[in-house]
Design an enzyme around this catalytic site. Structure first.
Site, PDB file in Angstrom:
ATOM      1  N   TYR A  58     -18.705  36.716  42.684  1.00  0.00           N
ATOM      2  CA  TYR A  58     -18.309  35.557  42.220  1.00  0.00           C
ATOM      3  C   TYR A  58     -16.707  35.753  41.408  1.00  0.00           C
ATOM      4  CZ  TYR A  58     -21.728  32.385  44.540  1.00  0.00           C
ATOM      5  OH  TYR A  58     -22.396  31.384  44.983  1.00  0.00           O
ATOM      6  N   ASN A 115       0.858  12.408   5.378  1.00  0.00           N
ATOM      7  CA  ASN A 115       0.015  12.048   6.541  1.00  0.00           C
ATOM      8  C   ASN A 115       0.507  12.352   7.923  1.00  0.00           C
ATOM      9  OD1 ASN A 115      -2.329   9.851   5.912  1.00  0.00           O
ATOM     10  ND2 ASN A 115      -0.861   9.194   4.483  1.00  0.00           N
ATOM     11  N   ARG A 131     -14.090  36.876  44.095  1.00  0.00           N
ATOM     12  CA  ARG A 131     -13.407  35.467  45.938  1.00  0.00           C
ATOM     13  C   ARG A 131     -13.356  33.882  44.284  1.00  0.00           C
ATOM     14  NH1 ARG A 131     -18.361  33.090  47.937  1.00  0.00           N
ATOM     15  NH2 ARG A 131     -19.012  35.762  47.391  1.00  0.00           N
ATOM     16  N   TYR A 160       1.014  -1.693   0.100  1.00  0.00           N
ATOM     17  CA  TYR A 160       0.075  -0.057  -0.194  1.00  0.00           C
ATOM     18  C   TYR A 160       0.748   1.016   0.090  1.00  0.00           C
ATOM     19  CZ  TYR A 160      -2.753   3.734   1.486  1.00  0.00           C
ATOM     20  OH  TYR A 160      -3.501   4.933   1.768  1.00  0.00           O
ATOM     21  N   HIS A 196      -4.047  16.353  -3.733  1.00  0.00           N
ATOM     22  CA  HIS A 196      -4.272  16.670  -2.351  1.00  0.00           C
ATOM     23  C   HIS A 196      -4.183  17.898  -1.912  1.00  0.00           C
ATOM     24  CE1 HIS A 196      -5.318  12.432  -2.049  1.00  0.00           C
ATOM     25  NE2 HIS A 196      -5.095  12.408  -0.871  1.00  0.00           N
TER      26      HIS A 196
END
Length: 529
Positions: free
Chosen positions: A294, A208, A297, A65, A95
């Site tokens: 909040y 790849n 704190r 391959y 590609h």
């Protein structure tokens, strides 16, 4: 989006790329600062060993391959020897199908270096001359044009890497060292370099990999390390300017919930506020405030969780740096064999894609709490005696009202950017590639999120600096005073009638993103955790 482009005058020494991983620092030196590279002797030997395996398989009658077959869903076709050079050219050309805006130079250089690092392991079967040309492009600062869209993050960053491989063939557009857009063939010739004709397996070896998404992850980690410490600076300025208490940041309180990032952030806040006359002014029994909001704190809890997430992402990045990502891959001699080539799935970007998405979440939440701290400065009902919107003459002047709008707009976008890309998948290649990572998309949106965070924190710093000036004659802490002084020296003015605000915001953004705000503090009190 900020770009940290190459600068030949400050280019660092060449990075030696061997069989082991490059470091994050080396990635930044090459990608951001224009550093050159060279292949180490160990890499040269490994590349030649790997190539020998490929050439032996290419000469064998049995199909292998990517060496003597087509690719993806077309892998069943055996390609005769006389068509294999055409096979490689066709692979790269087809590609290189990206679209949209050109990505930043630092991203392309980063992915090129990381691809070279994998080639240097000897597991890809590349020829030495091809790997050397990739190194030469980096050293001569020849940067292929890579586009925003095209990668699904599996099989790696195919389209972006293909645009880089195209340049090795002397095709497609590139940026030369001066940043000019020129044909690759011309840039190579001007540098005394020659294009290569790709041989068996080389096309796959070049495209790849998870190199683009990993490069962007490493750069984001570096930026966020600075920004999270700068967010502690901004939070300290806000606690101080809003007459908040530093007692909630005490080490014994943090020890009750032993998350390391939280402890580090709280310790920073204690040090940043040390010596503040503003904080000391409301420490006595006459202070009737029970608890801060909040956003003040709980700053260490949010900033700390962000730090701990960043540490996990850094671990994943280090593992990916140590990986040889390719398919098929050349394995070393095993059980008396001469080596073999095996297909695998290591190119799947999921590990990197997940942490890229994690960091987009972190950036959005740190920006969110920063915006809330900023907003409290501007509301007369909550800012403890400061003028509405910190304006010089409220009603005539709007002060910093719209600076908070800008923050809010950015935070809103960052919340959308925090929606994960990695949970999406669109099958491709005739269902052969039926689950993909979308890691490249995760990386692209993270870059925008990091840029957004720098802007949001900068506006908090600008706002808090004005508030601290308005607290005079009470003096701020030495650390926070250093930030106020830095802004004033850079042309970001203090309280006064309304003026064109955007240039001051952009100046402050530059001081935050460059690390200058953090440096001013650390020069005063030493390194923050």
């Amino acid at each position: 989006m900020h770009q940290h482009e190459s600068n030949a005058r400050t280019a660092p020494a060449a990075t030696v790329v061997g069989v082991g991983p490059v470091s994050p620092e080396e990635l930044l030196a090459v990608a951001r600062h224009g550093g050159g590279v060279r292949l180490g002797d160990d890499a040269v030997a490994a590349i030649e060993r790997g190539r020998a395996v490929v050439e032996e398989l290419a000469a064998a009658p049995t199909p292998a391959y990517g060496i003597s077959t087509g690719f993806g869903a077309l892998a069943t076709r055996h390609i005769p020897t006389e068509l294999r050079a055409q096979l490689q050219r066709s692979l790269v050309r087809s590609h290189a199908a990206g679209s949209g805006p050109e990505v930043e130079t630092e991203v392309t250089r980063g992915l090129m270096l990381l691809r070279l690092s994998t080639l240097a392991t000897g597991h890809t079967g590349i020829r030495l001359e091809t790997a050397q040309l990739l190194a030469d492009l980096l050293t001569h600062r020849i940067t292929p044009v890579v586009h925003e869209h095209g990668s699904l993050g599996c099989s790696g960053d195919l389209a972006p890497l293909s645009h880089c491989a195209l340049a090795l063939m002397g095709e497609g557009p590139v940026r030369d060292a001066a940043g000019a857009l020129v044909p690759a063939a011309d840039a190579l010739a001007a540098a005394g370099l020659h294009p290569v004709e790709l041989a068996a397996k080389e096309g796959l070896a070049l495209i790849n990999g998870t190199d683009g998404m990993l490069a962007m992850l490493l750069m984001a980690i570096a930026d966020l390390r600075v920004l999270l410490r700068t967010a502690d600076v901004a939070a300290a300025m806000s606690v101080e300017g809003q007459l908040g208490t530093d007692r909630v940041f005490a080490a014994e309180l943090q020890a009750l919930r032993p998350h390391p990032g939280q402890a580090a952030s709280a310790a920073n806040l204690v040090r940043l506020l040390e010596g503040s006359a503003v904080v000391a002014s409301h420490r006595g029994p006459e202070c009737h405030r029970v608890q801060d909001a909040y956003s003040l704190r709980c700053s260490p809890q949010v900033h700390g969780a962000a730090r701990d997430t960043l540490a996990h992402c850094d671990l994943v990045a280090s593992r990916e740096l140590a990986s040889a990502v390719d398919n098929p891959v050349v394995l070393a001699a095993d059980d008396g064999q001469d080596g073999r080539v095996e297909s695998n799935g290591n190119f799947h970007g999921a590990p990197v894609a997940y942490v890229l998405d994690f960091l987009a979440i972190v950036a959005a939440d740190v920006a969110s709490i920063s915006e809330r701290r900023t907003d409290r400065f501007l509301d007369k009902a909550r800012n403890h005696g400061l003028p509405p919107f910190l304006a010089h003459d409220p009603g005539v002047d709007s002060g910093l009202m719209i600076a908070q709008y800008t923050q809010a707009a950015i935070v809103s976008e960052m919340k959308r950017l925090a929606a994960p890309a990695s949970v999406d998948s669109i099958p491709s290649s005739a269902m052969q590639e039926d689950h993909v990572s979308m890691g490249w998309a995760a990386a692209r949106k993270l870059r925008r999120a990091v840029d957004g965070l720098s802007r949001v924190v900068a506006i908090e710093v600008l706002t808090a600096a004005r508030a601290l000036d308005l607290r005079a004659p009470l003096a701020p802490a030495p650390a926070t005073a250093a930030v106020v002084a830095l802004l004033r020296e850079a042309g970001v003015e203090g309280p006064g009638p309304d003026r064109h605000l955007s240039p001051e915001i952009e100046t402050t953004v530059g001081l935050v993103a460059s690390g200058a705000v953090l440096s001013a503090v650390e020069h005063q009190i030493g390194a923050l955790a």
